[in-house]
Design a protein around this motif. Sequence first.
Motif, mmCIF file in Angstrom:
data_model
loop_
_atom_site.group_PDB
_atom_site.id
_atom_site.type_symbol
_atom_site.label_atom_id
_atom_site.label_comp_id
_atom_site.label_asym_id
_atom_site.label_seq_id
_atom_site.Cartn_x
_atom_site.Cartn_y
_atom_site.Cartn_z
ATOM 1 N N THR A 288 0.846 -1.190 0.000
ATOM 2 C CA THR A 288 0.000 0.000 0.000
ATOM 3 C C THR A 288 0.881 1.240 0.000
ATOM 4 N N VAL A 289 0.550 2.189 -0.871
ATOM 5 C CA VAL A 289 1.330 3.428 -0.967
ATOM 6 C C VAL A 289 1.119 4.268 0.285
ATOM 7 N N GLU A 290 2.227 4.770 0.871
ATOM 8 C CA GLU A 290 2.126 5.617 2.061
ATOM 9 C C GLU A 290 2.588 7.049 1.810
ATOM 10 N N VAL A 291 3.742 7.200 1.128
ATOM 11 C CA VAL A 291 4.311 8.536 0.910
ATOM 12 C C VAL A 291 4.723 8.652 -0.551
ATOM 13 N N VAL A 292 4.374 9.794 -1.163
ATOM 14 C CA VAL A 292 4.739 10.049 -2.555
ATOM 15 C C VAL A 292 5.501 11.372 -2.616
ATOM 16 N N GLU A 293 6.693 11.352 -3.215
ATOM 17 C CA GLU A 293 7.488 12.571 -3.402
ATOM 18 C C GLU A 293 7.662 12.819 -4.892
ATOM 19 N N TYR A 294 7.289 14.001 -5.336
ATOM 20 C CA TYR A 294 7.441 14.377 -6.742
ATOM 21 C C TYR A 294 8.895 14.712 -7.009
ATOM 22 N N GLN A 295 9.495 14.093 -8.024
ATOM 23 C CA GLN A 295 10.895 14.360 -8.369
ATOM 24 C C GLN A 295 11.057 14.538 -9.878
ATOM 25 N N ARG B 297 10.366 13.810 -13.504
ATOM 26 C CA ARG B 297 9.792 12.758 -14.346
ATOM 27 C C ARG B 297 9.430 11.511 -13.547
ATOM 28 N N GLU B 298 9.946 11.407 -12.351
ATOM 29 C CA GLU B 298 9.679 10.225 -11.539
ATOM 30 C C GLU B 298 9.075 10.615 -10.200
ATOM 31 N N LEU B 299 8.476 9.615 -9.555
ATOM 32 C CA LEU B 299 8.027 9.760 -8.184
ATOM 33 C C LEU B 299 8.886 8.851 -7.310
ATOM 34 N N ALA B 300 9.283 9.352 -6.152
ATOM 35 C CA ALA B 300 9.900 8.506 -5.129
ATOM 36 C C ALA B 300 8.769 8.115 -4.190
ATOM 37 N N VAL B 301 8.515 6.820 -4.096
ATOM 38 C CA VAL B 301 7.336 6.332 -3.383
ATOM 39 C C VAL B 301 7.773 5.395 -2.266
ATOM 40 N N GLU B 302 7.205 5.608 -1.083
ATOM 41 C CA GLU B 302 7.378 4.625 -0.012
ATOM 42 C C GLU B 302 6.078 3.861 0.147
ATOM 43 N N LEU C 67 14.382 3.265 8.063
ATOM 44 C CA LEU C 67 14.011 4.587 8.559
ATOM 45 C C LEU C 67 12.530 4.846 8.334
ATOM 46 N N ALA C 68 11.937 5.576 9.254
ATOM 47 C CA ALA C 68 10.569 6.029 9.025
ATOM 48 C C ALA C 68 10.565 7.008 7.883
ATOM 49 N N ALA C 69 9.403 7.177 7.254
ATOM 50 C CA ALA C 69 9.317 8.027 6.060
ATOM 51 C C ALA C 69 9.856 9.418 6.321
ATOM 52 N N ALA C 70 9.556 9.969 7.510
ATOM 53 C CA ALA C 70 9.965 11.340 7.803
ATOM 54 C C ALA C 70 11.471 11.463 7.955
ATOM 55 N N GLU C 71 12.160 10.310 8.247
ATOM 56 C CA GLU C 71 13.602 10.370 8.460
ATOM 57 C C GLU C 71 14.397 9.896 7.250
ATOM 58 N N ALA C 72 13.700 9.398 6.237
ATOM 59 C CA ALA C 72 14.378 8.742 5.123
ATOM 60 C C ALA C 72 15.318 9.697 4.406
#
Length: 370
Positions: A301-308, A310-315, A362-367
């Motif tokens: 299940t998707v938890e965190v999405v970061e726009y970068q 052309r790509e997304l960094a997804v946790e 690492l937790a998402a906030a610390e990644a």
Amino acid sequence: MSGFSELRLDGVGRRFSGKDALADLDLTIRAGEFIALLGPSGCGKSTALNCLAGLLPLTSGSIWQDETRVDVLPPEKRGFGMVFQSYALFPHMSVRRNVAFGLQMRRLPKAEVARRTAEAIRLVQLDAHADKLPGQLSGGQQQRVAIARAVVLEPSLVLMDEPLSNLDAKLRLEMRTEIRRLHQSLGLTTVYVTHDQEEALSLADRLVVLRDGRVQQVGTPEDLHARPVNWHVADFMGFRNMLPLTAAQASGEDVVLEGEGLRLTGTAVGPLSAGADVVAAVRPEDVRVAAGEGANLIAATVEVVEYQGRELAVEVRTDRGRPLHVRTDQRLAPGDAVTLTVDPHRLLAYPLAPGEQVPAPLAAAEAVPS
């Protein structure tokens, strides 16, 4: 520049208060090579550089430049140039005087000092700033002055200790190109210390990865990027997904891994037998969003999405709660259910030594970005 064929470190070690900061470092550097010493804080890379420079005496081992032993020489007799993280420029001297200082200390003729200083300033493209003080320059310009001051001495070896760590992201990229250009155009031999694996991969001919004062792997950027020799190197080289699993089946390099509700096929790095505890390592860019069929499937299940761009960094998080990092061009949103897949050749399985623990993710906030 003073010519040599190779620089050889034989069993170089350095102890502080009875503890090894560097142990049994064996390395041969060929003339013209760009070598990066790479590893996390405290791994021994700066200690190795300071031993080379003569700023730290060796506890054990020796350093040879061809047939000449140089670790017994004081720093000023080794003929090496050094570029520090802090630039270490004289604030009251102009760019020209900073660059000329080392030549003047060697009491060279004034005409030669002027010629070599002008040439070094031209090489780093600072002609228009030659009469300015360091305080009037940007960080990148100051770093170029420091490089010019090192290369003007025509050293047999240039040592660089995290020279770009004080610069912003854009300047770091520009200076990386500048350092590589100077290395190639001047035929330098360079030893470069960094904790940034991307920087090391882009600059070096060969990388030396250190951990706890000991060499883990020496190889080309391609070697270390594609085939880290152990999971510690893999972890440092951007394999952010580390799964503690068990080898259910093993045949040569082919291994079937089980654990945490998963059954995956991977590639063994080193001898593995059925029942062994392993660390399965895979890069975020090698985890793909699947159509839901095939092998090596992971429900998450998707938890965190970061726009970068052309790509997304997804946790994502697996059904058993294991976080995984994915890079994808598919548009995903938190809460999306996804099925992931990994190429078996990209999923590397490393033996886990008895009592060895895989670091908790690492937790998402610390990644930390890979």
